[in-house]
Design an enzyme around this catalytic site. Structure first.
Site, PDB file in Angstrom:
ATOM      1  N   GLY A  11       0.836  -1.197   0.000  1.00  0.00           N
ATOM      2  CA  GLY A  11       0.000   0.000   0.000  1.00  0.00           C
ATOM      3  C   GLY A  11       0.867   1.241   0.000  1.00  0.00           C
ATOM      4  O   GLY A  11       2.008   1.206   0.470  1.00  0.00           O
ATOM      5  N   GLN A  45       2.922   9.917   0.898  1.00  0.00           N
ATOM      6  CA  GLN A  45       4.215   9.248   1.065  1.00  0.00           C
ATOM      7  C   GLN A  45       5.184   9.529  -0.083  1.00  0.00           C
ATOM      8  O   GLN A  45       6.357   9.183   0.013  1.00  0.00           O
ATOM      9  CB  GLN A  45       4.024   7.744   1.232  1.00  0.00           C
ATOM     10  CG  GLN A  45       3.358   7.364   2.544  1.00  0.00           C
ATOM     11  CD  GLN A  45       3.172   5.883   2.639  1.00  0.00           C
ATOM     12  OE1 GLN A  45       2.172   5.334   2.186  1.00  0.00           O
ATOM     13  NE2 GLN A  45       4.159   5.207   3.223  1.00  0.00           N
ATOM     14  N   CYS A  94       5.795   0.010   7.273  1.00  0.00           N
ATOM     15  CA  CYS A  94       5.451   1.183   6.482  1.00  0.00           C
ATOM     16  C   CYS A  94       6.642   1.575   5.620  1.00  0.00           C
ATOM     17  O   CYS A  94       7.773   1.613   6.110  1.00  0.00           O
ATOM     18  CB  CYS A  94       5.069   2.328   7.419  1.00  0.00           C
ATOM     19  SG  CYS A  94       4.600   3.844   6.568  1.00  0.00           S
ATOM     20  N   LEU A  95       6.377   1.885   4.357  1.00  0.00           N
ATOM     21  CA  LEU A  95       7.450   2.294   3.463  1.00  0.00           C
ATOM     22  C   LEU A  95       8.105   3.595   3.913  1.00  0.00           C
ATOM     23  O   LEU A  95       9.259   3.852   3.581  1.00  0.00           O
ATOM     24  CB  LEU A  95       6.925   2.434   2.028  1.00  0.00           C
ATOM     25  CG  LEU A  95       6.397   1.129   1.406  1.00  0.00           C
ATOM     26  CD1 LEU A  95       5.841   1.399   0.018  1.00  0.00           C
ATOM     27  CD2 LEU A  95       7.471   0.062   1.373  1.00  0.00           C
ATOM     28  N   HIS A  99      -4.671   1.416   7.286  1.00  0.00           N
ATOM     29  CA  HIS A  99      -3.315   1.960   7.430  1.00  0.00           C
ATOM     30  C   HIS A  99      -3.117   3.122   6.457  1.00  0.00           C
ATOM     31  O   HIS A  99      -2.623   4.192   6.832  1.00  0.00           O
ATOM     32  CB  HIS A  99      -2.304   0.836   7.168  1.00  0.00           C
ATOM     33  CG  HIS A  99      -0.872   1.259   7.181  1.00  0.00           C
ATOM     34  ND1 HIS A  99       0.008   0.826   8.139  1.00  0.00           N
ATOM     35  CD2 HIS A  99      -0.145   2.046   6.341  1.00  0.00           C
ATOM     36  CE1 HIS A  99       1.207   1.342   7.897  1.00  0.00           C
ATOM     37  NE2 HIS A  99       1.137   2.079   6.812  1.00  0.00           N
ATOM     38  N   GLU A 100      -3.518   2.931   5.199  1.00  0.00           N
ATOM     39  CA  GLU A 100      -3.314   3.970   4.180  1.00  0.00           C
ATOM     40  C   GLU A 100      -4.243   5.169   4.405  1.00  0.00           C
ATOM     41  O   GLU A 100      -3.832   6.314   4.189  1.00  0.00           O
ATOM     42  CB  GLU A 100      -3.482   3.394   2.776  1.00  0.00           C
ATOM     43  CG  GLU A 100      -2.506   2.276   2.427  1.00  0.00           C
ATOM     44  CD  GLU A 100      -1.042   2.609   2.679  1.00  0.00           C
ATOM     45  OE1 GLU A 100      -0.650   3.790   2.573  1.00  0.00           O
ATOM     46  OE2 GLU A 100      -0.277   1.679   3.000  1.00  0.00           O
ATOM     47  N   HIS A 152      -2.753   7.425   6.842  1.00  0.00           N
ATOM     48  CA  HIS A 152      -1.771   8.333   6.224  1.00  0.00           C
ATOM     49  C   HIS A 152      -2.442   9.598   5.692  1.00  0.00           C
ATOM     50  O   HIS A 152      -1.911  10.702   5.840  1.00  0.00           O
ATOM     51  CB  HIS A 152      -1.041   7.654   5.061  1.00  0.00           C
ATOM     52  CG  HIS A 152       0.165   6.882   5.456  1.00  0.00           C
ATOM     53  ND1 HIS A 152       1.267   7.457   6.040  1.00  0.00           N
ATOM     54  CD2 HIS A 152       0.460   5.565   5.333  1.00  0.00           C
ATOM     55  CE1 HIS A 152       2.188   6.531   6.257  1.00  0.00           C
ATOM     56  NE2 HIS A 152       1.711   5.368   5.842  1.00  0.00           N
TER      57      HIS A 152
END
Length: 174
Positions: A46, A51, A94-95, A136-137, A140
């Site tokens: 994701g 991000q 997380c990226l 999660h996304e 963000h």
């Protein structure tokens, strides 16, 4: 398609709420394709637009397994309209916080209204990993990171570590 550089903790843009997408057009679809390319390259399941430094309410996801056909989602202006009563705990990463993982408790199922890459209204009913990923996304997009769901002590340690790394790289706007 272009692989975009990822924004990393502690960059303050990660804490900013994203703006509603006003128009779905070819430029937005190109950005979605770039986001998918970036997510697959990372590799991740994701990625929220914030991000890659784009503060708009768009995310991409693909929770298919390595041996399965890719199944990408482009989700624009998502809104969680229902959550299930059961909870699940997944180890999340997380990226934007590379190589850090922690168990996070979230609703086990969610229903999300959103626009797809063509601007059509859609509803996603998700459970399992897809439900965790979409929550999660969406976090963000609201300026929330998965580390906000863990203890303050652990969160402070992670932030301190990534702030030190960013200073060493000279890559953050502190």
């Amino acid at each position: 398609m272009t692989i975009k550089p990822l924004v990393l903790l502690p960059d303050p843009i990660l804490r900013e709420p994203s703006k509603t997408v006003e128009r779905v057009d070819d430029d937005l679809r190109r950005l979605a394709d770039d986001m998918l390319e970036t997510m697959y390259d990372a590799p991740g399941i994701g990625l929220a637009a914030i991000q890659i430094g784009e503060p708009i309410r768009m995310l991409v996801m693909d929770v298919s397994k390595d041996d399965e056909e890719k199944s990408p989602f482009v989700v624009i202006n998502p809104e969680i309209v229902a959550t299930g009563d059961d909870v699940s705990i997944y180890e999340e990463g997380c990226l934007s916080i590379p190589d850090y993982y922690a168990e996070v408790e979230r609703p086990a199922s969610v229903t999300v209204n959103y626009l797809d890459r063509d601007g059509a209204q859609q509803t996603l009913s998700a459970d399992g990993m897809l439900a965790t990923c979409v929550q999660h996304e969406i976090d963000h997009l609201n300026g929330v990171l998965f580390i906000d769901h863990i203890s303050k002590l652990k969160r402070d340690m992670v932030i301190k570590k990534f702030t030190k790394l960013a200073r060493q790289r000279g890559t953050t706007r502190l």
